[in-house]
Design an enzyme around this catalytic site. Structure first.
Site, PDB file in Angstrom:
ATOM      1  N   GLU A  64      -2.842  -4.762  -6.958  1.00  0.00           N
ATOM      2  CA  GLU A  64      -4.197  -4.861  -7.488  1.00  0.00           C
ATOM      3  C   GLU A  64      -4.202  -5.287  -8.950  1.00  0.00           C
ATOM      4  O   GLU A  64      -5.079  -6.033  -9.373  1.00  0.00           O
ATOM      5  CB  GLU A  64      -4.910  -3.506  -7.334  1.00  0.00           C
ATOM      6  CG  GLU A  64      -5.211  -3.199  -5.878  1.00  0.00           C
ATOM      7  CD  GLU A  64      -5.624  -1.757  -5.636  1.00  0.00           C
ATOM      8  OE1 GLU A  64      -4.733  -0.911  -5.448  1.00  0.00           O
ATOM      9  OE2 GLU A  64      -6.825  -1.478  -5.635  1.00  0.00           O
ATOM     10  N   ASN A  83      -7.018   0.598 -15.939  1.00  0.00           N
ATOM     11  CA  ASN A  83      -7.685   1.318 -14.857  1.00  0.00           C
ATOM     12  C   ASN A  83      -7.958   2.722 -15.390  1.00  0.00           C
ATOM     13  O   ASN A  83      -7.078   3.576 -15.404  1.00  0.00           O
ATOM     14  CB  ASN A  83      -6.755   1.354 -13.637  1.00  0.00           C
ATOM     15  CG  ASN A  83      -7.382   2.058 -12.455  1.00  0.00           C
ATOM     16  OD1 ASN A  83      -8.475   2.621 -12.560  1.00  0.00           O
ATOM     17  ND2 ASN A  83      -6.696   2.038 -11.334  1.00  0.00           N
ATOM     18  N   ARG A 116      -9.898  12.919   2.168  1.00  0.00           N
ATOM     19  CA  ARG A 116     -11.251  12.627   2.660  1.00  0.00           C
ATOM     20  C   ARG A 116     -11.265  12.622   4.186  1.00  0.00           C
ATOM     21  O   ARG A 116     -10.326  12.146   4.812  1.00  0.00           O
ATOM     22  CB  ARG A 116     -11.731  11.262   2.160  1.00  0.00           C
ATOM     23  CG  ARG A 116     -11.906  11.164   0.664  1.00  0.00           C
ATOM     24  CD  ARG A 116     -12.633   9.874   0.290  1.00  0.00           C
ATOM     25  NE  ARG A 116     -12.574   9.623  -1.141  1.00  0.00           N
ATOM     26  CZ  ARG A 116     -11.870   8.620  -1.695  1.00  0.00           C
ATOM     27  NH1 ARG A 116     -11.198   7.767  -0.937  1.00  0.00           N
ATOM     28  NH2 ARG A 116     -11.865   8.477  -2.998  1.00  0.00           N
ATOM     29  N   HIS A 161     -11.809  -0.954  -2.364  1.00  0.00           N
ATOM     30  CA  HIS A 161     -10.464  -1.552  -2.234  1.00  0.00           C
ATOM     31  C   HIS A 161     -10.540  -3.079  -2.139  1.00  0.00           C
ATOM     32  O   HIS A 161      -9.621  -3.717  -1.620  1.00  0.00           O
ATOM     33  CB  HIS A 161      -9.721  -1.050  -0.971  1.00  0.00           C
ATOM     34  CG  HIS A 161      -9.311   0.385  -1.014  1.00  0.00           C
ATOM     35  ND1 HIS A 161      -9.271   1.175   0.115  1.00  0.00           N
ATOM     36  CD2 HIS A 161      -8.897   1.165  -2.022  1.00  0.00           C
ATOM     37  CE1 HIS A 161      -8.868   2.380  -0.197  1.00  0.00           C
ATOM     38  NE2 HIS A 161      -8.633   2.406  -1.509  1.00  0.00           N
ATOM     39  N   VAL A 192       1.141   4.117   2.419  1.00  0.00           N
ATOM     40  CA  VAL A 192       1.460   4.435   3.809  1.00  0.00           C
ATOM     41  C   VAL A 192       1.726   3.143   4.593  1.00  0.00           C
ATOM     42  O   VAL A 192       2.730   3.031   5.312  1.00  0.00           O
ATOM     43  CB  VAL A 192       0.307   5.225   4.462  1.00  0.00           C
ATOM     44  CG1 VAL A 192       0.584   5.471   5.929  1.00  0.00           C
ATOM     45  CG2 VAL A 192       0.069   6.535   3.711  1.00  0.00           C
ATOM     46  N   ARG A 205     -10.468  -2.534 -14.192  1.00  0.00           N
ATOM     47  CA  ARG A 205     -10.882  -2.180 -12.841  1.00  0.00           C
ATOM     48  C   ARG A 205     -12.163  -1.361 -12.925  1.00  0.00           C
ATOM     49  O   ARG A 205     -12.223  -0.373 -13.658  1.00  0.00           O
ATOM     50  CB  ARG A 205      -9.796  -1.358 -12.163  1.00  0.00           C
ATOM     51  CG  ARG A 205     -10.238  -0.877 -10.814  1.00  0.00           C
ATOM     52  CD  ARG A 205      -9.180  -0.060 -10.141  1.00  0.00           C
ATOM     53  NE  ARG A 205      -9.626   0.300  -8.809  1.00  0.00           N
ATOM     54  CZ  ARG A 205      -9.679   1.545  -8.338  1.00  0.00           C
ATOM     55  NH1 ARG A 205      -9.292   2.548  -9.090  1.00  0.00           N
ATOM     56  NH2 ARG A 205     -10.099   1.778  -7.133  1.00  0.00           N
TER      57      ARG A 205
HETATM   58  P1  ADP Z   1      -3.185   5.402  -4.076  1.00  0.00           P
HETATM   59  O1  ADP Z   1      -4.269   5.260  -3.060  1.00  0.00           O
HETATM   60  O2  ADP Z   1      -3.257   6.673  -4.860  1.00  0.00           O
HETATM   61  O3  ADP Z   1      -2.908   4.169  -4.886  1.00  0.00           O
HETATM   62  P2  ADP Z   1      -0.718   4.782  -2.711  1.00  0.00           P
HETATM   63  O4  ADP Z   1      -1.104   3.443  -2.201  1.00  0.00           O
HETATM   64  O5  ADP Z   1       0.396   4.885  -3.682  1.00  0.00           O
HETATM   65  O6  ADP Z   1      -1.931   5.649  -3.201  1.00  0.00           O
HETATM   66  O7  ADP Z   1      -0.342   5.655  -1.429  1.00  0.00           O
HETATM   67  C1  ADP Z   1      -0.029   7.014  -1.571  1.00  0.00           C
HETATM   68  C2  ADP Z   1       0.389   7.577  -0.233  1.00  0.00           C
HETATM   69  O8  ADP Z   1       1.400   6.728   0.340  1.00  0.00           O
HETATM   70  C3  ADP Z   1       1.061   8.921  -0.405  1.00  0.00           C
HETATM   71  O9  ADP Z   1       0.123   9.935  -0.182  1.00  0.00           O
HETATM   72  C4  ADP Z   1       2.111   8.935   0.649  1.00  0.00           C
HETATM   73  O10 ADP Z   1       1.620   9.689   1.733  1.00  0.00           O
HETATM   74  C5  ADP Z   1       2.292   7.515   1.082  1.00  0.00           C
HETATM   75  N1  ADP Z   1       3.652   7.035   0.849  1.00  0.00           N
HETATM   76  C6  ADP Z   1       4.181   6.568  -0.277  1.00  0.00           C
HETATM   77  N2  ADP Z   1       5.485   6.243  -0.105  1.00  0.00           N
HETATM   78  C7  ADP Z   1       5.773   6.517   1.173  1.00  0.00           C
HETATM   79  C8  ADP Z   1       6.938   6.418   1.984  1.00  0.00           C
HETATM   80  N3  ADP Z   1       8.074   5.960   1.479  1.00  0.00           N
HETATM   81  N4  ADP Z   1       6.844   6.780   3.269  1.00  0.00           N
HETATM   82  C9  ADP Z   1       5.695   7.244   3.778  1.00  0.00           C
HETATM   83  N5  ADP Z   1       4.565   7.372   3.065  1.00  0.00           N
HETATM   84  C10 ADP Z   1       4.595   7.013   1.788  1.00  0.00           C
END
Ligand code: ADP
Length: 408
Positions: free
Chosen positions: A385, A9, A242, A181, A332, A92
């Site tokens: 992914e 990626n 965003r 996505h 999240v 990717r």
């Molecule tokens: P990306 O889109 O960069 O792949 P991720 O899927 O890893 O991102 O998601 C990143 C977001 O997930 C972070 O900004 C954070 O807000 C949230 N996050 C990650 N772990 C936790 C957690 N344990 N509790 C709440 N939010 C989390």
């Protein structure tokens, strides 16, 4: 025989990679090179499944140097790539435009097409293409496959992908909803159908990919029929940086009252908006903590974030007519019970509810968070992914090998 796949990626200043053993669906190594092309020293972290992590701080002038460093890391700390049965390299690629609706075996023409789509994804596609170029040189005897973030959404019907704008914009400039996505939505939808004990072709889902970027997808019978990101990943849900949806007149308004040009506004809406603009942090963990400490901005930000998700769930319920499950995934979605609970609040009339205890229970795997016997189950399904890219790449690679054997 073991079948291993390397997944790349490549971003504009980083390359993430994984070596995946498909027999056991195991990570044999994962790694990241950051700060490529910057004057400051970059960083490489290589984590083999067996053995200790391997770290390098060095200046990586370009992606070719980064790839050399990755190969050196494999040599130094394993696994030995020469000893693995590498059957494919999966890449990717963010934007497949309207040319690519499938994972695609890369040749020079495909690579040129990926580059040509740069107008649609100016930050991502050139970096993806450069990553492909250097990886093809490093692994010339292995099939390279491009897996597009947009491909899963190529089944959107015209009513969902058409923007009501002048014909010339649509015809000449390819203006339409593409969605992103896709690899994640596709993987998660299949896993969710399996958890429900149903065939994907019979399963209708609302999938919520809530990471730093975030998008919703309505999946009907295993196919994407509506998604919240559009021509670019800016549309739809509120994200880390965003804005998501806003009145399309906002840029013209800002030009008139503040003299901002399109480039400045585009940058602000992509990089300086969302949770970051509302609270000062793009990380929902920070926002959650601030909210607990009574911070009014953080409370509003989470309300805005969850309101938007709830609105999309209602809309996608209407699009699908029948919903077999609502599914949360990504950083999240997988971890934040507050967001899951608030986003689904008040949807009981739609048969959607959360069991608070299940929602709050610690856990990281696939799980149901709705009450027993719920009309519309609510699931958490961790996305993967890279595994999806690896599996799609192998499917294409074995198809092409078969094809070549038939030709011979
Ligand atoms: P990306 O889109 O960069 O792949 P991720 O899927 O890893 O991102 O998601 C990143 C977001 O997930 C972070 O900004 C954070 O807000 C949230 N996050 C990650 N772990 C936790 C957690 N344990 N509790 C709440 N939010 C989390």
């Amino acid at each position: 025989m073991a079948r291993d796949v390397l997944v790349f990626n490549a971003g504009s200043s980083s390359v993430k990679y994984q070596l995946i053993g498909l027999e056991q669906r195991e990570r044999l190594a994962t790694g990241l090179v950051g700060r490529i092309g910057e004057n400051a020293a970059g960083e490489l972290t290589h984590r083999p499944a067996q053995g200790s992590p391997y770290e390098v701080r060095d200046r990586f002038a370009d992606h070719a140097q980064a790839l050399d460093a990755i190969l050196a890391a494999f040599k130094a700390s394993g696994p030995d790539l020469a000893g693995t049965d590498l059957v494919a390299v999966g890449h990717r690629v963010v934007h497949g435009g309207d040319r690519f609706d499938q994972p695609t075996l890369i040749d020079d023409a495909v690579l040129a097409d990926i580059r040509e789509l740069t107008a649609l994804a100016p930050l991502h596609n050139p970096a993806n293409a450069t990553g492909i170029e250097v990886a093809r040189k490093a692994f010339p005897d292995v099939p390279h496959i491009a897996v597009f973030d947009t491909a899963f959404h190529r089944t959107l019907p015209p009513a969902a992908y058409t923007y009501a704008v002048p014909r010339e914009w649509r015809d000449r400039y390819s203006l339409r909803r593409y969605g992103f996505h896709g690899t994640s939505h596709q993987y998660v939808a299949r896993q969710a159908a399996r958890l429900l004990g149903k065939a994907p072709q019979e399963t209708n889902l609302i999938v919520l990919h809530l990471g730093n970027g975030a998008s919703a997808c309505a999946v009907e019978g295993g196919r994407s029929v509506e998604t919240s990101m559009g021509l670019t990943p800016l549309e739809g849900l509120v994200m880390g940086t965003r804005s998501g949806d806003l009145d399309p007149a906002v840029p013209a308004y800002l030009e008139r009252v503040a003299g901002f040009d399109a480039k400045r506004i585009d940058h602000a809406l992509n990089q300086e908006s969302g949770l970051l603009a509302l609270t000062g942090s793009n990380d929902l963990r920070d926002v959650g903590r601030a909210r607990e400490n009574g911070d009014a901005d953080a409370r509003l930000a989470i309300d805005v974030y969850c309101h938007r998700i709830r609105k999309y769930i209602g809309a996608y319920y209407a699009v699908l007519g029948r919903v077999d499950a609502v599914v949360f995934t990504a950083g999240v979605g997988e971890n934040d019970d507050l967001v899951r609970g608030l986003a689904l609040r008040g949807l009981e009339r739609l048969g959607i509810a959360v069991d608070e205890q299940r929602n709050r229970a610690a856990g990281s795997g696939e799980r149901f968070i709705s009450p027993e016997g719920a009309e519309v189950p609510v699931l958490v399904v961790p996305t993967d992914e890279e595994l999806e890219i690896a599996e799609q790449a192998v499917a294409v690679a074995s198809g092409s090998r078969q094809h070549n054997a038939e030709d011979a």
